[in-house]
Scaffold this active site. Structure first.
Site, PDB file in Angstrom:
ATOM      1  N   LYS A 112      70.684  45.737 -49.709  1.00  0.00           N
ATOM      2  CA  LYS A 112      72.384  46.016 -50.126  1.00  0.00           C
ATOM      3  C   LYS A 112      72.559  44.720 -50.945  1.00  0.00           C
ATOM      4  O   LYS A 112      73.516  44.779 -51.882  1.00  0.00           O
ATOM      5  CB  LYS A 112      72.961  45.982 -48.705  1.00  0.00           C
ATOM      6  CG  LYS A 112      72.822  47.109 -47.989  1.00  0.00           C
ATOM      7  CD  LYS A 112      73.789  47.441 -46.947  1.00  0.00           C
ATOM      8  CE  LYS A 112      73.972  48.757 -46.219  1.00  0.00           C
ATOM      9  NZ  LYS A 112      75.029  48.697 -45.039  1.00  0.00           N
ATOM     10  N   LYS A 192      64.865  57.149 -50.162  1.00  0.00           N
ATOM     11  CA  LYS A 192      65.105  57.512 -48.748  1.00  0.00           C
ATOM     12  C   LYS A 192      66.488  58.287 -49.245  1.00  0.00           C
ATOM     13  O   LYS A 192      67.264  57.870 -50.110  1.00  0.00           O
ATOM     14  CB  LYS A 192      65.337  56.363 -48.087  1.00  0.00           C
ATOM     15  CG  LYS A 192      65.866  56.661 -46.706  1.00  0.00           C
ATOM     16  CD  LYS A 192      66.438  55.537 -45.748  1.00  0.00           C
ATOM     17  CE  LYS A 192      67.680  55.167 -46.180  1.00  0.00           C
ATOM     18  NZ  LYS A 192      68.453  54.239 -45.428  1.00  0.00           N
ATOM     19  N   LYS A 195      73.727  57.971 -49.144  1.00  0.00           N
ATOM     20  CA  LYS A 195      75.011  58.266 -49.665  1.00  0.00           C
ATOM     21  C   LYS A 195      75.065  57.507 -51.011  1.00  0.00           C
ATOM     22  O   LYS A 195      75.452  58.098 -51.974  1.00  0.00           O
ATOM     23  CB  LYS A 195      76.139  57.912 -48.811  1.00  0.00           C
ATOM     24  CG  LYS A 195      77.595  57.951 -49.267  1.00  0.00           C
ATOM     25  CD  LYS A 195      77.847  59.292 -49.455  1.00  0.00           C
ATOM     26  CE  LYS A 195      79.025  59.814 -50.191  1.00  0.00           C
ATOM     27  NZ  LYS A 195      80.142  58.912 -50.690  1.00  0.00           N
TER      28      LYS A 195
HETATM   29  P1  TYM Z   1      74.038  54.686 -41.219  1.00  0.00           P
HETATM   30  O1  TYM Z   1      75.583  55.164 -41.099  1.00  0.00           O
HETATM   31  O2  TYM Z   1      73.589  54.120 -42.485  1.00  0.00           O
HETATM   32  O3  TYM Z   1      73.110  56.034 -40.791  1.00  0.00           O
HETATM   33  C1  TYM Z   1      73.563  56.576 -39.519  1.00  0.00           C
HETATM   34  C2  TYM Z   1      71.945  57.196 -38.912  1.00  0.00           C
HETATM   35  O4  TYM Z   1      71.330  57.972 -39.707  1.00  0.00           O
HETATM   36  C3  TYM Z   1      69.959  57.302 -40.117  1.00  0.00           C
HETATM   37  N1  TYM Z   1      69.794  57.790 -41.347  1.00  0.00           N
HETATM   38  C4  TYM Z   1      68.477  58.532 -41.646  1.00  0.00           C
HETATM   39  N2  TYM Z   1      67.350  58.834 -41.022  1.00  0.00           N
HETATM   40  C5  TYM Z   1      66.471  59.616 -41.561  1.00  0.00           C
HETATM   41  N3  TYM Z   1      66.440  59.699 -42.837  1.00  0.00           N
HETATM   42  C6  TYM Z   1      67.528  59.395 -43.762  1.00  0.00           C
HETATM   43  N4  TYM Z   1      67.289  59.487 -45.010  1.00  0.00           N
HETATM   44  C7  TYM Z   1      68.465  58.618 -42.854  1.00  0.00           C
HETATM   45  N5  TYM Z   1      69.608  57.737 -43.625  1.00  0.00           N
HETATM   46  C8  TYM Z   1      70.182  57.465 -42.527  1.00  0.00           C
HETATM   47  C9  TYM Z   1      70.183  56.086 -39.761  1.00  0.00           C
HETATM   48  O5  TYM Z   1      69.110  55.408 -39.653  1.00  0.00           O
HETATM   49  C10 TYM Z   1      71.180  56.095 -38.575  1.00  0.00           C
HETATM   50  O6  TYM Z   1      70.485  56.186 -37.452  1.00  0.00           O
HETATM   51  N6  TYM Z   1      73.851  50.083 -39.012  1.00  0.00           N
HETATM   52  C11 TYM Z   1      73.764  51.551 -38.755  1.00  0.00           C
HETATM   53  C12 TYM Z   1      75.117  51.901 -37.968  1.00  0.00           C
HETATM   54  C13 TYM Z   1      75.275  51.072 -36.742  1.00  0.00           C
HETATM   55  C14 TYM Z   1      74.560  51.381 -35.337  1.00  0.00           C
HETATM   56  C15 TYM Z   1      74.860  50.517 -34.382  1.00  0.00           C
HETATM   57  C16 TYM Z   1      73.369  52.367 -34.988  1.00  0.00           C
HETATM   58  C17 TYM Z   1      76.151  50.077 -36.538  1.00  0.00           C
HETATM   59  N7  TYM Z   1      75.996  49.771 -35.159  1.00  0.00           N
HETATM   60  C18 TYM Z   1      74.392  50.262 -33.241  1.00  0.00           C
HETATM   61  C19 TYM Z   1      72.882  52.061 -33.798  1.00  0.00           C
HETATM   62  C20 TYM Z   1      73.528  51.333 -32.906  1.00  0.00           C
HETATM   63  C21 TYM Z   1      73.851  52.401 -40.102  1.00  0.00           C
HETATM   64  O7  TYM Z   1      74.291  51.813 -41.021  1.00  0.00           O
HETATM   65  O8  TYM Z   1      73.651  53.756 -39.997  1.00  0.00           O
END
Ligand code: TYM
Length: 325
Positions: A112, A192, A195
């Site tokens: 990031k 990967k 968005k």
């Molecule tokens: P975020 O919003 O980026 O993504 C949400 C979930 O989707 C999964 N993900 C994917 N899985 C497989 N292939 C992909 N290409 C892919 N892109 C996204 C992510 O691994 C995630 O599980 N930091 C976290 C949000 C968060 C969180 C938490 C998660 C904040 N607090 C506490 C668990 C527990 C995030 O940015 O997810």
């Protein structure tokens, strides 16, 4: 008593099939096995540049997509992170026991920082501490996420060990739950699905748009002509077939791609139809929900109310153990 499960998603505008296959599908699968808490993490989302005018819409969209995908609010809690300020309160406390060196190792921070070179702020750096607070404040034991979040969950476990050693046994160590599709690649086949890279299919993409995006998606790059044999093992779209197509179709494609009996155009058409079939009910439900703001806000506030009861207990235990009250 059921064990507690927590997971979160950023309100980043479009929820995509990577989020769905990597996380949301697992959330829906586990909804009755655990006491589930799902959070729209708006405080995490503001660590990168955004337009404040869009944020409310993004939060409500995220709620609508997740509910439409199967997060039935009668069987789990769905809420917004900033509605429960104790998350940031605990994050401050956890800041004081997290070594800087651990945060410097986080690959997501490094990525990031590259993407947002003009705004590498402290929030981006301490992001995983807030994530640990999200999980720990509910004493959650299970955290279903995609592969990119595993390092953050490992850090949360280290923070638990540090806190428990210093102030006495308080938090259980949370464990990640990975799906079979824990890292879905983007349609460019290079990175990967995400968005920010624009290489995705949204969960509420229209059928026309799904077909269009797939038509330009990268397949086996060594297959230059229709008559060349393809290799499904290195084709990103074959991975998507494995998650969206029927077993007989997957077997057939696996065979006829290798003998060039099927071309990429036809193969993409089959995939497109199957993705459309899976996503259409989600999109229709989403379209219905997203216009009902009162319903969505009511769910999110009801969820937050239930969370507040839980976090009050955790915070008073934490503060007592730390000698603050
Ligand atoms: P975020 O919003 O980026 O993504 C949400 C979930 O989707 C999964 N993900 C994917 N899985 C497989 N292939 C992909 N290409 C892919 N892109 C996204 C992510 O691994 C995630 O599980 N930091 C976290 C949000 C968060 C969180 C938490 C998660 C904040 N607090 C506490 C668990 C527990 C995030 O940015 O997810």
């Amino acid at each position: 008593m059921k064990k507690r499960l927590f997971s979160g998603i950023q309100p980043s505008g479009d929820v995509h099939i990577g989020n769905y296959l990597g996380a949301i599908k697992n959330w829906v699968r586990l909804i009755d096995q655990y006491e589930c808490i799902f959070c729209i993490v708006d405080y995490h989302a503001v660590t990168i540049e955004y337009n404040p005018k869009d944020m409310q819409k993004r939060i409500l969209n995220a709620a609508a997509v997740n509910i439409a995908s199967g997060l039935d609010p009668n069987r789990c809690i769905v809420f917004v992170q900033s509605y429960v300020p104790e998350h940031t309160e605990l994050a401050w406390i956890l800041n004081t026991i997290t070594p800087m060196g651990h945060l410097e190792r986080m690959t997501q921070f490094k990525d990031k920082s590259k993407q947002n070179a003009e705004n590498i702020n402290a929030g981006l750096f301490t992001y995983p501490i807030l994530q640990a607070a999200d999980i720990l404040i509910y004493k959650s034991e299970a955290v279903p996420v995609g592969e990119d979040q595993v390092q953050h969950i490992e850090l949360a476990r280290e923070i638990v060990r540090k806190f428990n050693t210093r102030y006495g046994e308080t938090f259980p160590e949370p464990k990640e739950i990975l799906s079979e599709a824990s890292r879905i690649m983007g349609l460019d086949g290079k990175a990967k699905m995400s968005k920010s890279l624009g290489n995705y299919i949204s969960l509420v993409e229209t059928p026309e748009s799904i077909g269009k995006k797939l038509s330009t998606a990268v397949t086996d790059e060594n297959r230059k002509r229709r008559t060349d044999a393809g290799n499904p093992d290195v084709c990103n779209l074959f991975t998507l077939h494995k998650h969206f197509s029927k077993n007989e179709q997957i077997e057939t494609i696996n065979a006829v791609c290798r003998t060039a009996e099927i071309g990429c155009v036809e193969c993409k058409k089959i995939l497109s139809n199957n993705i459309i079939e899976t996503l259409t009910p989600i999109r229709l439900k989403y379209e219905h929900l997203v216009n009902d703001q009162d319903y969505l806000l009511n769910i999110l506030h009801t969820g937050a109310k239930r969370c507040k009861e839980i976090v009050r207990d955790t915070m008073s235990e934490v503060k007592k153990k730390m000698g603050l009250i």
